[in-house]
Design an enzyme around this catalytic site. Structure first.
Site, PDB file in Angstrom:
ATOM      1  N   ASP A 137       8.484   4.497  11.232  1.00 51.10           N
ATOM      2  CA  ASP A 137       7.074   4.400  10.867  1.00 51.10           C
ATOM      3  C   ASP A 137       6.616   5.788  10.435  1.00 51.10           C
ATOM      4  OD1 ASP A 137       4.433   3.370  10.729  1.00 51.10           O
ATOM      5  OD2 ASP A 137       4.009   4.204  12.706  1.00 51.10           O
ATOM      6  N   LYS A 138       5.380   5.905   9.935  1.00 47.56           N
ATOM      7  CA  LYS A 138       4.916   7.207   9.475  1.00 47.56           C
ATOM      8  C   LYS A 138       3.807   7.764  10.340  1.00 47.56           C
ATOM      9  CE  LYS A 138       3.469   6.090   5.647  1.00 47.56           C
ATOM     10  NZ  LYS A 138       3.203   4.862   6.366  1.00 47.56           N
ATOM     11  N   THR A 139       2.637   7.148  10.249  1.00 46.20           N
ATOM     12  CA  THR A 139       1.481   7.720  10.922  1.00 46.20           C
ATOM     13  C   THR A 139       1.683   7.701  12.427  1.00 46.20           C
ATOM     14  OG1 THR A 139       0.096   6.930   9.144  1.00 46.20           O
ATOM     15  CG2 THR A 139      -1.004   7.584  11.177  1.00 46.20           C
ATOM     16  N   GLU A 166     -11.313   6.885  10.745  1.00 45.45           N
ATOM     17  CA  GLU A 166     -12.711   6.469  10.736  1.00 45.45           C
ATOM     18  C   GLU A 166     -13.565   7.416  11.580  1.00 45.45           C
ATOM     19  OE1 GLU A 166     -13.997   2.536  12.413  1.00 45.45           O
ATOM     20  OE2 GLU A 166     -14.695   2.316  10.358  1.00 45.45           O
ATOM     21  N   ARG A 186      -5.063  11.278   2.654  1.00 46.52           N
ATOM     22  CA  ARG A 186      -5.409   9.858   2.791  1.00 46.52           C
ATOM     23  C   ARG A 186      -6.744   9.632   2.102  1.00 46.52           C
ATOM     24  NH1 ARG A 186      -2.887   7.685   7.300  1.00 46.52           N
ATOM     25  NH2 ARG A 186      -4.676   6.416   7.880  1.00 46.52           N
ATOM     26  N   GLY A 241       2.775   1.354   5.082  1.00 39.86           N
ATOM     27  CA  GLY A 241       1.790   0.473   4.468  1.00 39.86           C
ATOM     28  C   GLY A 241       1.071   1.106   3.305  1.00 39.86           C
ATOM     29  N   ARG A 255       3.698  -0.397   1.427  1.00 45.94           N
ATOM     30  CA  ARG A 255       2.874  -1.596   1.479  1.00 45.94           C
ATOM     31  C   ARG A 255       3.601  -2.749   2.186  1.00 45.94           C
ATOM     32  NH1 ARG A 255      -2.021   0.322   1.210  1.00 45.94           N
ATOM     33  NH2 ARG A 255      -2.915   0.652  -0.854  1.00 45.94           N
ATOM     34  N   LYS A 277       8.801  -5.226   8.108  1.00 44.14           N
ATOM     35  CA  LYS A 277       9.569  -4.164   8.765  1.00 44.14           C
ATOM     36  C   LYS A 277      10.732  -4.755   9.554  1.00 44.14           C
ATOM     37  CE  LYS A 277       5.850  -0.730   9.365  1.00 44.14           C
ATOM     38  NZ  LYS A 277       5.129   0.108  10.341  1.00 44.14           N
ATOM     39  N   ASP A 285       5.220   4.183  16.705  1.00 48.70           N
ATOM     40  CA  ASP A 285       4.289   4.531  17.779  1.00 48.70           C
ATOM     41  C   ASP A 285       3.168   3.523  17.966  1.00 48.70           C
ATOM     42  OD1 ASP A 285       2.880   5.173  15.379  1.00 48.70           O
ATOM     43  OD2 ASP A 285       1.566   6.485  16.554  1.00 48.70           O
TER      44      ASP A 285
END
Length: 1311
Positions: free
Chosen positions: A392-394, A486, A584, A665, A802, A808, A828
């Site tokens: 995963d990334k974030t 956010e 982002r 994504g 995406r 995944k 994570d």
């Protein structure tokens, strides 16, 4: 939506009536008592034994024990089998009982929690286990929710309450829930006691984010959603009290529905071990048959002559029946060829490896006070065999800590500033967050002068969100956001004068430029992964109604009014620039609504919201209707920095031949920038292919174009290698490195043929693949998955953008299906759980997104950079130790058991044993168990730092070289050879030997003692040679086991035991008298020498003629110990060149895929630099993988690089990990490809020393800094030079030709 549509069918619905236990008990709903334990006092013994005898080995030994109880068959006492079997079963039972005890303890703690239940109009304290469906429960602040409740009323206005869902999804941010309006006024106990509403809802399920139901009360029905539910495991926060109706209890709650058993994962060694044990069973049967046939022949031809004084025992009456009984007797005697303690020993070793991971201080994060944790003990050695990593990334590659970095407002971009000090907002805005950093004062000036577009921009950010605000004291605000980005946007608006203060279900209160303003909140059009945007509709104090929207530019720009074309073009350019910097991005827009438009849409929205079937579809259509013809305000750019050490970690793992796939994504353009930021993609790559087709045909064509691109690249590469050199070759390589995506061949080029089926495995060069989610959906179809796998697996790096959480998991399953490779998934967030569970090994990052990924994982830690230590150190060591353990274990058991086989030919096949029964019993559990355990737990071939410096050492595990069927047969052959020596050497010598008194030594007990002693000494010496890393524990166990053997042997032959048990110990003093004879010790010494000397000779020749990479590393370790000085550190790699790449990402993504940002100028270690400076070349491991006899190797470009300094702080240059020269590995011979002898250079002369050409397996290149700045030519490799303590330099060829007699690694030494 199937649940909603079928909710009213009797088979799939639940009916709950409030305050009516008698009615609800008719449906026999589950109680609120949970039980996760497996046993109780009565069932533990039978159930646990039944589970243990599911193991084939345990059942086999139980069968042997039964056979040993038959006197006509067994020549061994029953305790020779029951003692080891009981020991194995007891150890496992104690472990299972301990685990279950803690489960009982946890269950009791939860079931005995107190809850206030409304019974007959009054609140009574009840244990959680006594709560029933239909009860009304009162919750107070900071209490856990006892069951899945329908929120009825709250102490907060409008029926609101706030909860924390950390136990459900790991998120520590507060979430808001609201009761149905008709029940929100039932705050009084009397009103609640008379409440008799009935709920009809979906049956129990594990969907945490969905609930569909209807409340029937007073002849009306009300729609229920997940926003009305409080789930078990949540904690009530910032709410004085609330009341809820129990809908699901105990095992029916969503928390328990999600805690199902995790799929049991087995390692490849486990599967191989089971196969080998079955083979050994077959081998045992074959030996039994051979000896039984021998018994039949002997009894018929010879035994019949002895019937007068050696008759057959009843009921034997013929030689065939004797042979039948002899077969079973030999099955019993030879049973030790199947090691009974194998599985327990393996579990003990794995447990030790798990503790090493947990105790590793270098994997401890002091910032978050989190240590690495091995959450399973069954997969440790598989960590040393990983070939594919899915990340995963974030929060995994990035920190998931967002900061407002840049923005575009009405065509003007802000954030580009050379100021080094952040702006001071406090004088302008006392409510500003002091931790917020922004550097461009032009934006602050625009706010101060009252620019309408700027004010509207930040007004949108302060209103369009779902953040909760907690004001602990006047002006001290704490925001609770569902996503970090956010929260960053709301904080940015706060600092620029638009402060979000509080919210109610119908209002939002802000402070705008010092003035308090309250907006009426008319509607929230919430975000989801399909809409990729969110909107709010508010009415300002002047009565004007406006819709504010923020979302991904791909969906928002399509919904703008046509008059925005010019502004949209400018903003799109700004978005491209932001994405090129790895930020982002979000687009912002608004729309003014008239009263008529609002009333008309509100009616349609109200109708969709109350729909009982397909409610989400109806709401989505209503949202789509109003979110049109919007006016563009601008765009935001948020930075999410890479975690520390991510580029270096990816570089090191790539050198270990581990392919890394990032599943994200984000959009395609953003994904490319992520790859460059992480150094997965480099400008040195031959080509980066981008697959973005929207149809099956286009995706198939792009995949085939990629294959043709490989063919063209390899054709051009081979052409230059054969016909051109020097500048042409360098130019071709440089030109190839600039390619970004697949393109058609140049017009002059002839069409390339379709590559052969095995072409993908043999391509030379570095390629990467980027594929979109909609393209991936087609690529995963059955008719295209094979082509996609072959294309993607030929790439060094793959980025899937995406993608959904389901995709995944599908990608991981696809690789598991088509490749015999070990996969590892790391993430994570809750969106990574399916991927983590699908992979062979799941790793959870304990970061900002909670702990749900950790709870589903096999291993966990807090930083991605710890992954290289987990794999290259702990994983490699675990694999090495387990392989050495298994090899030695099978060797010692065959050496022990096969002596009985040879003895059968000399004892008339009578099933007599060579050793006494006590030696047979204690051999595996006392005499030889601890040394092999010590080796399996503590052994090392090279230190941990060297494992990280030389990633090529990892490749033997990927190729499964250290323990496979071939290695198994080698161990078996060595064991059989040892048994032959141990039997025939004493037999030959003692048959004619005599004592000093002239008494013959050829008696059974003397032979047994001599053979047993020689066996224990030989296997002890063998494990001493096999042990590469000696600790105090190894010494104690190895030599202590020898001492224990002699102590027990003398005790068993002592007069004391004979007096106590005269029927059990017949041979009094046999050991003492035997071991006092010099000829016995000479026999033992001769047998030991014959067993060990060939092993020593073979290993010496192998080391001298074909040293492995590990041998070379250990040799350099010895050299460094003589003269240890710090190695000069390399500089930093220059900034990446190349074209700017745009990218877009939606900031508020709750389920998957966050944008990773760059850290272009992050420092790289010399190891990582060597990755980018060097190219692929052949090695025998590469040859094995590609299954070709020869692989063309690119010519060395060392002559074009700046020469390496000859002395780095006077120490030995570290061996490079570059795949261009390190072809060797633990079991990989280091073959020389060239023998360029370098000119010897004095230690002081650096620049002019010509670097010798590298060789695969030679002492490797180390990236060092040469004059020339950060230009591509400013990096060079020190090829094949090692500085020894005298200050001289030796080339790779010279070292290969040096007789390393002083480095005989088979002789134990301490590193």
């Amino acid at each position: 939506f199937e649940v909603c549509s079928s909710m009213h069918t009797n088979a799939e619905e639940r009916r709950v009536r409030a305050n009516d236990r008698e009615y609800n008990e008719k449906f026999q709903y589950a109680s609120n008592c949970i039980m996760t334990s497996k046993y109780n006092i009565v069932t533990f013994l039978p159930v646990n034994l039944f589970e243990q005898f599911q193991e084939v080995a345990n059942t086999y030994f139980l069968f042997l024990l039964i056979l040993q109880l038959i006197p006509q068959i067994s020549s061994l006492s029953w305790f020779t089998t029951i003692v080891p079997l009981a020991l194995v079963l007891s150890i496992t039972a104690v472990k299972d009982a301990t685990d279950d005890y803690f489960r009982h303890k946890s269950d009791n703690q939860v079931n005995n929690r107190q809850s206030q239940v409304l019974i007959r109009g009054s609140l009574q304290n009840e244990k959680w286990m006594n709560v029933r469906v239909g009860d009304i429960i009162k919750l107070e602040n900071n209490q856990f929710v006892a069951a899945d409740l329908l929120l009825l009323s709250s102490s907060e206005p409008h029926g609101l309450c706030y909860i924390e869902t950390a136990e459900l999804d790991g998120s520590t941010n507060m979430k808001v829930r609201q009761s149905v309006s008709v029940t929100s006024e039932l705050g009084d106990q009397n009103n609640l006691a008379s409440f008799d509403g009935e709920v009809v809802c979906e049956p129990p399920n594990n969907k945490l984010d969905r609930f569909c139901g209807t409340l029937y009360w007073r002849d009306k029905k009300y729609t229920l959603t997940n926003q009305n539910m409080l789930l078990r495991g949540c904690v009530l926060r910032n709410t004085e009290a609330c009341y809820g109706l129990v809908i699901f209890a105990g095992p029916d709650t969503k928390l328990m529905q999600n805690s199902g058993r995790t799929k049991f994962k087995r390692t490849s060694i486990d599967r191989l071990m089971n196969t080998l044990v079955l083979w050994i069973f077959g081998f045992l049967v074959c030996m039994g048959v051979i000896l039984a046939v021998g018994n039949a022949v002997w009894e018929r031809e010879v035994g019949s002559l002895f019937q007068s004084y050696l008759p057959w025992d009843p009921p034997v009456d013929n030689f065939l029946f004797s042979a039948f009984l002899s077969f079973w007797s030999y099955v019993i005697i030879l049973n030790t060829v199947v090691p009974i303690s194998l599985y327990v020993s393996v579990e003990v070793i794995r447990l030790g490896h798990s503790y090493f991971i947990n105790w590793d201080q270098q994997m401890f994060c002091s910032q978050c006070n989190t240590a690495a944790e091995a959450r399973t003990t069954t997969l440790n050695e598989e960590l040393g065999q990983v070939e594919y990593i899915f990340s995963d990334k974030t929060g995994t590659l990035t920190q998931n800590i967002m900061s407002f970095n840049k923005c575009s407002i009405n065509g003007q971009t802000y954030g580009w500033c050379e100021a080094t000090d952040p702006l001071d907002f406090i004088p302008f805005n006392p409510l500003a967050d002091p931790d917020f950093c922004f550097y461009d004062d032009k934006l602050l000036e625009s706010v101060k002068v009252g620019d309408s577009h700027t004010h509207e921009f930040f007004r949108l950010l302060s209103l369009c969100h779902t953040v909760m605000s907690e004001e602990k004291s006047e002006g001290e605000l704490l925001y609770k956001a569902q996503s970090p980005d956010e929260g960053a946007l709301v904080t940015a608006a706060r600092n620029f004068g638009f402060v979000f203060r509080s919210r109610t279900p119908g209002t939002i209160t802000t402070t705008e430029m010092g003035r308090t303003v309250t907006y009426s909140l008319l509607a929230i059009l919430d975000f989801n992964n399909i809409r990729k945007r969110m909107s709010v509709i508010v009415r300002n104090p002047e009565g004007r109604i406006r819709l504010y929207c923020k979302g991904a530019d791909t969906v928002l720009l399509d919904r703008l009014h046509p008059c925005n074309q010019e502004l949209m073009a400018i903003t799109s350019d700004h978005l491209n620039e932001y994405a090129a910097d790895g930020l982002r991005t979000l687009a912002l827009a608004y729309r003014d609504l008239s009263e008529d438009e609002w009333e008309s849409w509100s009616e349609s929205h109200r109708f969709a919201d109350k729909a009982t079937d397909c409610r989400e579809d109806r709401l989505a259509a209503a949202y789509e209707q109003i979110e049109q013809d919007m006016m563009l305000l601008g765009a935001t750019a948020i930075e999410d920095k890479l975690q520390e050490g991510v580029p270096e970690t990816i570089a090191v793992l790539s050198l270990a031949n581990i392919k890394i796939w990032v599943l994200t994504g984000d959009k395609q353009e953003t994904a490319v920038n992520i790859g460059y930021s992480c150094k997965m993609l480099t400008d040195d790559m031959t080509e980066v292919f981008i697959i973005s087709g929207h149809t099956v045909q286009s995706v198939r064509q792009e995949l085939r174009s990629a294959s043709e691109g490989w063919g063209e690249a390899c054709f051009m590469s081979n052409g230059f290698k054969e016909g051109q050199e020097g500048e042409n070759s360098a130019a071709a390589a440089e030109e190839g490195g600039k390619q970004l995506q697949c393109s058609p061949p140049l017009p002059p080029s002839p069409p390339l043929p379709r590559p052969p089926s095995n072409f993908m495995e043999n391509i030379s060069g570095e390629f990467a693949l980027v594929i979109n989610g909609h393209s991936l959906a087609h690529a995963l179809e059955a008719d295209m998955e094979t082509e996609f796998v072959s294309t993607a697996c030929a790439c060094k790096a793959v980025i899937c953008c995406r993608v959904t959480p389901l995709q995944k998991a599908q990608v991981v399953e696809l690789i598991k299906k088509h490749k015999k490779a070990v996969t590892l998934a790391i993430g994570d967030g809750a969106n990574d759980v399916s991927m983590i569970k699908s992979a062979h090994i799941g790793v959870g990052i304990s970061g900002q997104e909670g702990i749900q990924a950790v709870l589903a994982s096999d291993y966990s830690f807090s930083q991605f950079r710890f992954l290289q230590r987990l794999l290259l150190v702990h994983g490699r060591w675990s694999y090495l130790r387990m392989c050495r353990f298994l090899c030695y274990f099978f060797y010692k058991n065959f050496a022990f058991t096969m002596v009985h086989f040879w003895f059968g030919f000399f004892c008339g096949f009578s099933a007599q044993t060579v050793y006494d029964q006590y030696f047979i019993t204690l051999y595996n559990i006392v005499y030889t168990s601890l040394p092999v355990l010590a080796m399996g737990i503590f052994d090392q071939d090279v230190p941990d730092q060297r494992s990280l410096e030389y990633p090529k050492l990892y490749e033997p595990g990927q190729l499964n070289l250290l323990f496979n069927k071939r290695e198994f047969f080698i161990c078996i052959a060595q064991g059989i050879y040892t048994s032959v020596v141990l039997f025939f050497v004493p037999y030959a010598i003692l048959s004619d030997a005599t004592q000093s008194t002239g008494v013959p030594l050829a008696d059974y007990q003397t032979f047994a003692v001599t053979t047993a002693t020689a066996l224990v000494i030989v296997v002890s010496v063998q494990i001493a040679l096999d042990t590469g890393f000696w600790t105090i524990i190894n010494h104690v166990f190895v030599w202590g086991s020898l001492g224990t053997y002699f102590t027990i042997m003398f005790a068993l032959h002592s007069q004391t035991l004979f007096r106590i048990f005269p029927n059990q110990f017949h041979f009094v003093g046999s050991a003492q008298s035997t071991l006092l004879q010099p000829v016995v010790w000479l026999t033992i010494a001769l047998a030991t020498a014959i067993c060990i000397v060939p092993v020593l000779a073979f290993r010496f020749l192998k080391l001298d003629l074909k040293p492995q990479l590990a041998d070379t590393v250990r040799y350099t370790q010895l050299v460094r110990q003589k003269r240890r000085k710090p190695v000069g550190r390399s500089g930093r790699l220059g900034a990446r060149g190349g074209s700017r790449r745009s990218g877009y990402a939606f900031a508020h993504q709750e389920g998957f895929g966050e944008l990773i940002t760059s850290g272009k100028n992050m420092r790289l270690s010399s190891l990582a630099l060597a990755t980018f400076a060097s190219r692929h070349s052949s090695s025998w491991i590469d040859t094995l993988r590609r299954k070709n006899k020869s692989v063309h190797t690119p010519p060395s470009t060392s002559g074009e690089c700046s020469p390496a300094p000859s002395c780095l702080s006077g120490s030995v240059p570290p061996l490079s990990n570059s795949s261009s020269v390190l072809g060797g590995s633990q079991d990989a011979p280091m073959e020389e490809e060239t023998a360029a002898a370098p000119a010897q250079t004095a230690p002081g002369s650096s620049s002019e020393a010509a670097a010798p050409q590298g060789s695969a397996g030679g002492l490797n290149p180390t990236a060092v800094r040469a004059p020339g700045g950060d230009s591509p030519g400013g990096w060079t490799l020190s090829l094949g030079t090692v500085q020894v303590s005298s200050g001289c330099f030796y080339s790779t060829q010279q070292l290969h030709n040096t007789k390393l007699h002083s480095f005989l690694w088979i002789i134990p030494y301490k590193i």
